[in-house]
Design a protein around this motif. Structure first.
Motif, PDB file in Angstrom:
ATOM      1  N   ALA A   1     -29.775  31.714  -7.293  1.00 21.04           N
ATOM      2  CA  ALA A   1     -29.889  30.656  -6.287  1.00 21.04           C
ATOM      3  C   ALA A   1     -28.657  30.644  -5.381  1.00 21.04           C
ATOM      4  O   ALA A   1     -28.766  30.509  -4.157  1.00 21.04           O
ATOM      5  CB  ALA A   1     -30.057  29.302  -6.979  1.00 21.04           C
ATOM      6  N   GLU A   2     -27.491  30.815  -5.991  1.00 24.73           N
ATOM      7  CA  GLU A   2     -26.237  30.851  -5.230  1.00 24.73           C
ATOM      8  C   GLU A   2     -26.228  32.059  -4.269  1.00 24.73           C
ATOM      9  O   GLU A   2     -25.811  31.950  -3.115  1.00 24.73           O
ATOM     10  CB  GLU A   2     -25.054  30.936  -6.201  1.00 24.73           C
ATOM     11  CG  GLU A   2     -23.696  30.754  -5.539  1.00 24.73           C
ATOM     12  CD  GLU A   2     -22.537  30.948  -6.520  1.00 24.73           C
ATOM     13  OE1 GLU A   2     -21.440  31.265  -6.034  1.00 24.73           O
ATOM     14  OE2 GLU A   2     -22.739  30.807  -7.745  1.00 24.73           O
TER      15      GLU A   2
ATOM     16  N   VAL B   1     -28.875  33.604  -2.983  1.00 23.30           N
ATOM     17  CA  VAL B   1     -29.824  33.354  -1.884  1.00 23.30           C
ATOM     18  C   VAL B   1     -29.185  32.445  -0.842  1.00 23.30           C
ATOM     19  O   VAL B   1     -29.322  32.659   0.371  1.00 23.30           O
ATOM     20  CB  VAL B   1     -31.148  32.751  -2.423  1.00 23.30           C
ATOM     21  CG1 VAL B   1     -32.051  32.313  -1.268  1.00 23.30           C
ATOM     22  CG2 VAL B   1     -31.875  33.758  -3.298  1.00 23.30           C
ATOM     23  N   ASN B   2     -28.450  31.442  -1.308  1.00 29.16           N
ATOM     24  CA  ASN B   2     -27.732  30.529  -0.402  1.00 29.16           C
ATOM     25  C   ASN B   2     -26.766  31.286   0.498  1.00 29.16           C
ATOM     26  O   ASN B   2     -26.726  31.068   1.711  1.00 29.16           O
ATOM     27  CB  ASN B   2     -26.941  29.516  -1.238  1.00 29.16           C
ATOM     28  CG  ASN B   2     -27.330  28.093  -0.892  1.00 29.16           C
ATOM     29  OD1 ASN B   2     -28.011  27.852   0.104  1.00 29.16           O
ATOM     30  ND2 ASN B   2     -26.885  27.159  -1.700  1.00 29.16           N
ATOM     31  N   ILE B   3     -25.988  32.187  -0.115  1.00 36.23           N
ATOM     32  CA  ILE B   3     -25.007  32.980   0.643  1.00 36.23           C
ATOM     33  C   ILE B   3     -25.731  33.863   1.656  1.00 36.23           C
ATOM     34  O   ILE B   3     -25.329  33.968   2.817  1.00 36.23           O
ATOM     35  CB  ILE B   3     -24.138  33.835  -0.319  1.00 36.23           C
ATOM     36  CG1 ILE B   3     -23.251  32.929  -1.182  1.00 36.23           C
ATOM     37  CG2 ILE B   3     -23.274  34.831   0.452  1.00 36.23           C
ATOM     38  CD1 ILE B   3     -22.556  33.647  -2.331  1.00 36.23           C
TER      39      ILE B   3
ATOM     40  N   LYS C   1     -28.670  33.449   3.033  1.00 37.41           N
ATOM     41  CA  LYS C   1     -29.292  32.676   4.117  1.00 37.41           C
ATOM     42  C   LYS C   1     -28.232  32.117   5.069  1.00 37.41           C
ATOM     43  O   LYS C   1     -28.498  31.913   6.253  1.00 37.41           O
ATOM     44  CB  LYS C   1     -30.136  31.542   3.533  1.00 37.41           C
ATOM     45  CG  LYS C   1     -31.357  32.063   2.780  1.00 37.41           C
ATOM     46  CD  LYS C   1     -32.525  31.101   2.805  1.00 37.41           C
ATOM     47  CE  LYS C   1     -33.766  31.777   2.242  1.00 37.41           C
ATOM     48  NZ  LYS C   1     -34.957  30.958   2.321  1.00 37.41           N
ATOM     49  N   THR C   2     -27.017  31.881   4.560  1.00 38.62           N
ATOM     50  CA  THR C   2     -25.937  31.322   5.370  1.00 38.62           C
ATOM     51  C   THR C   2     -25.218  32.397   6.175  1.00 38.62           C
ATOM     52  O   THR C   2     -24.936  32.229   7.355  1.00 38.62           O
ATOM     53  CB  THR C   2     -24.901  30.597   4.461  1.00 38.62           C
ATOM     54  OG1 THR C   2     -25.585  29.648   3.654  1.00 38.62           O
ATOM     55  CG2 THR C   2     -23.840  29.885   5.279  1.00 38.62           C
ATOM     56  N   LYS C   3     -24.948  33.534   5.528  1.00 36.60           N
ATOM     57  CA  LYS C   3     -24.066  34.540   6.131  1.00 36.60           C
ATOM     58  C   LYS C   3     -24.789  35.743   6.741  1.00 36.60           C
ATOM     59  O   LYS C   3     -24.168  36.541   7.443  1.00 36.60           O
ATOM     60  CB  LYS C   3     -23.072  35.044   5.071  1.00 36.60           C
ATOM     61  CG  LYS C   3     -22.079  33.977   4.620  1.00 36.60           C
ATOM     62  CD  LYS C   3     -21.229  34.458   3.454  1.00 36.60           C
ATOM     63  CE  LYS C   3     -20.221  35.511   3.874  1.00 36.60           C
ATOM     64  NZ  LYS C   3     -19.299  35.843   2.758  1.00 36.60           N
TER      65      LYS C   3
ATOM     66  N   TYR D   1     -33.063  26.069  -7.005  1.00 35.45           N
ATOM     67  CA  TYR D   1     -33.049  26.270  -5.559  1.00 35.45           C
ATOM     68  C   TYR D   1     -34.173  25.432  -4.956  1.00 35.45           C
ATOM     69  O   TYR D   1     -35.341  25.794  -5.014  1.00 35.45           O
ATOM     70  CB  TYR D   1     -33.236  27.754  -5.214  1.00 35.45           C
ATOM     71  CG  TYR D   1     -32.976  28.059  -3.761  1.00 35.45           C
ATOM     72  CD1 TYR D   1     -31.684  28.323  -3.309  1.00 35.45           C
ATOM     73  CD2 TYR D   1     -34.013  28.061  -2.836  1.00 35.45           C
ATOM     74  CE1 TYR D   1     -31.432  28.591  -1.976  1.00 35.45           C
ATOM     75  CE2 TYR D   1     -33.776  28.326  -1.488  1.00 35.45           C
ATOM     76  CZ  TYR D   1     -32.483  28.594  -1.070  1.00 35.45           C
ATOM     77  OH  TYR D   1     -32.240  28.848   0.263  1.00 35.45           O
ATOM     78  N   LYS D   2     -33.812  24.315  -4.386  1.00 38.55           N
ATOM     79  CA  LYS D   2     -34.827  23.324  -3.980  1.00 38.55           C
ATOM     80  C   LYS D   2     -35.565  23.702  -2.698  1.00 38.55           C
ATOM     81  O   LYS D   2     -36.697  23.279  -2.474  1.00 38.55           O
ATOM     82  CB  LYS D   2     -34.176  21.946  -3.799  1.00 38.55           C
ATOM     83  CG  LYS D   2     -33.439  21.428  -5.036  1.00 38.55           C
ATOM     84  CD  LYS D   2     -34.390  21.147  -6.180  1.00 38.55           C
ATOM     85  CE  LYS D   2     -33.655  20.497  -7.352  1.00 38.55           C
ATOM     86  NZ  LYS D   2     -34.488  20.385  -8.556  1.00 38.55           N
ATOM     87  N   ASP D   3     -34.906  24.479  -1.811  1.00 38.25           N
ATOM     88  CA  ASP D   3     -35.549  24.836  -0.548  1.00 38.25           C
ATOM     89  C   ASP D   3     -36.694  25.817  -0.791  1.00 38.25           C
ATOM     90  O   ASP D   3     -36.790  26.436  -1.845  1.00 38.25           O
ATOM     91  CB  ASP D   3     -34.532  25.462   0.417  1.00 38.25           C
ATOM     92  CG  ASP D   3     -33.493  24.441   0.876  1.00 38.25           C
ATOM     93  OD1 ASP D   3     -33.713  23.243   0.649  1.00 38.25           O
ATOM     94  OD2 ASP D   3     -32.455  24.862   1.434  1.00 38.25           O
TER      95      ASP D   3
ATOM     96  N   TYR E   1     -23.446  40.435  -2.799  1.00 36.78           N
ATOM     97  CA  TYR E   1     -23.690  40.203  -1.375  1.00 36.78           C
ATOM     98  C   TYR E   1     -23.199  41.375  -0.528  1.00 36.78           C
ATOM     99  O   TYR E   1     -23.936  41.904   0.320  1.00 36.78           O
ATOM    100  CB  TYR E   1     -23.014  38.896  -0.917  1.00 36.78           C
ATOM    101  CG  TYR E   1     -23.041  38.724   0.577  1.00 36.78           C
ATOM    102  CD1 TYR E   1     -24.215  38.367   1.235  1.00 36.78           C
ATOM    103  CD2 TYR E   1     -21.900  38.976   1.343  1.00 36.78           C
ATOM    104  CE1 TYR E   1     -24.254  38.248   2.620  1.00 36.78           C
ATOM    105  CE2 TYR E   1     -21.933  38.859   2.728  1.00 36.78           C
ATOM    106  CZ  TYR E   1     -23.106  38.495   3.360  1.00 36.78           C
ATOM    107  OH  TYR E   1     -23.151  38.386   4.726  1.00 36.78           O
TER     108      TYR E   1
END
Length: 365
Positions: A217-218, A220-222, A224-226, A250-252, A355
C-alpha cells in the motif's frame, strides 16, 4: 516435473534443446500437481491421465517441444492409505511401463517418481546425485538447484543424453484472442494507454514470499505521488486473501483484474511496460513473453531463482539487512508474529529501492 507454473516455464529451454539435439525424439511431460484435483476416471487409471490443458498444463498447450502431457493428482494420491495407496501406485507404474519410454529425467528429487521409473523398466533413469533413492538411477549428475539456479539445473540434467542447451530463453505462446481481450479490459478499466503501465501481480506459492500488504500500500502511494504510471493489479483466486488485506489498508480505488487462466494472465501481462512480481510463476511467465520484471525475492532465494542475467530488463530487489532467523543460503520463511504475509526479510526490503528499480526498468528502452 512439479505441477507449478514457474517450474514448467523454466523447463522450456531444456525441452527445446532436447528436441533439437535428439532427432525424432518424442517428449512426454508428467506434471505432479500440488493444488489441483483432477477428475479421476474410475474405469481406467485413476491417477495419471492425458491433460486437457487447463491449469499449469496451459504452459505446454502450443509448445512444439512437448508432444504429450500427462497429469498426476499428487494430493489425491497422498490421501490414500494402505492397500489403496499401493494399488494406485502400481497402476501408475503399469501406465508408465505401457508408454515404453527409453529415458526418464526426474526434474526435481522425487522419491516416488524414481521408484516408479525403476519398476516401469525404463532403461536410462536420470536424476540429481545424492537423493534418497539415487541408487535406482542410472545417471546421477552432481548438480544442485542452489549451485547455479533452476534454469541451468534443468538444462544440465540433459547432459547424460549428450544434450547441451545453446539457449536459456524460456518460452510461452499467448493465444491471439487473449491479447485482444486484454486490450478490451484496459479500455473498460479506463486505463490511459498513452501512459506507461505497471502491472503488479501479488501472488506467490507461499505467503512468506509476499511483500506485506501494508508495504505494498505504501509503495502504491509513492508510485501514485511521484510517478505518472498507470497501475493495475492482476491476480487469481489464490491471491484473494492478499487483495482483501491490501484493500483494507489502501482505502482509495485500485484498478484490479482477476484472471482465471494462464493464457488470460499472459494476455494481460503482455500489455504492460513492466511487471512487479514476487518469486512466483507470473514472474517467469512475464519473462517468457518478453516483458520486463521487477522481482521481490526473499533474502536467500537469489542463487536458485536469480536466473535472469540481463539486469537492464529484469531487476531483483531483496533485503540488504542480515537475517538473524535464517542460515546463510537458505530462507526459512519465518513470518513475524502478528503478520499473515512476508518472511522477516520481506519486511526488511527498502520500499524506496523497489520504487527506484521500477522507475529504472520501466523507463529503460
Amino acid at each position: 516435473a512439479e505441477g507449478q507454473m514457474g517450474d514448467s516455464i523454466v523447463l522450456t529451454p531444456a525441452l527445446k534443446a532436447a528436441k533439437e539435439s535428439l532427432p525424432g525424439v518424442n517428449i512426454t511431460i508428467l506434471l505432479f500437481h500440488r493444488r489441483k484435483y483432477i477428475n479421476n476416471d474410475p474405469t481406467g487409471n485413476p491417477y495419471i491421465e492425458l491433460t486437457n490443458y487447463t491449469g499449469t498444463a496451459e504452459i505446454f498447450r502450443d509448445n512444439p517441444n512437448a508432444d504429450t502431457v500427462l497429469e498426476l493428482d499428487r494430493r489425491a494420491m497422498r490421501s490414500l492409505k494402505g492397500f489403496a495407496r499401493l494399488k494406485a501406485e502400481w497402476n501408475c507404474i503399469k501406465y508408465l511401463r505401457k508408454q515404453k519410454n527409453d529415458a526418464v529425467i526426474s526434474t526435481f528429487p522425487q522419491n516416488r517418481f524414481v521408484i516408479w521409473s525403476f519398476f516401469a523398466g525404463i532403461k536410462k533413469r536420470i536424476g540429481e546425485k545424492g537423493q534418497q533413492f539415487g541408487f535406482l538411477l542410472t545417471d546421477k549428475p552432481a548438480i544442485r538447484r542452489s549451485d547455479s539456479g533452476v534454469l541451468n539445473y534443468f538444462c544440465d540434467l540433459l547432459k547424460p543424453l549428450g544434450v547441451t542447451a545453446k539457449s536459456k530463453e524460456t518460452y510461452y505462446h499467448i493465444p491471439d484472442n487473449e491479447i485482444i481481450n486484454a486490450k478490451k479490459i484496459l479500455d473498460e478499466l479506463k486505463i490511459n494507454q498513452n501512459k506507461k503501465l505497471l502491472i503488479i501481480h501479488p501472488g506467490a506459492s507461499d505467503k512468506d514470499r509476499q511483500l506485506p500488504p501494508v508495504m505494498m500500500a505504501e509503495l502504491v502511494n509513492i508510485l501514485k505521488t511521484k510517478s505518472d504510471l498507470e497501475i493495475l493489479f492482476a491476480y487469481s483466486e489464490y491471491d484473494e486473501e492478499y487483495m482483501i488485506s491490501l484493500q483494507e489498508i489502501y482505502k482509495d480505488k485500485l484498478s484490479v483484474i482477476k484472471t482465471d487462466s494462464i493464457s488470460g494472465l499472459a494476455g494481460m501481462l503482455k500489455t504492460a511496460d513492466a511487471v512487479l512480481v514476487h518469486n512466483s510463476g507470473p514472474r517467469h511467465l512475464a519473462a517468457a513473453i518478453g516483458i520486463k520484471t521487477i522481482g521481490l525475492l526473499e533474502k536467500y532465494d537469489d542463487i536458485m531463482w536469480k536466473i535472469y542475467e540481463n539486469e537492464k530488463i529484469h531487476a531483483v530487489v531483496q533485503s540488504n539487512k542480515s537475517c538473524s532467523l535464517c542460515g546463510e543460503g537458505k530462507c526459512g520463511g519465518f513470518i513475524p508474529e502478528g503478520n499473515k504475509f512476508g518472511a522477516k526479510c520481506m519486511h526488511d526490503i527498502d520500499i524506496n529501492e523497489i520504487y527506484s528499480s521500477i522507475v529504472r526498468i520501466i523507463n529503460n528502452p
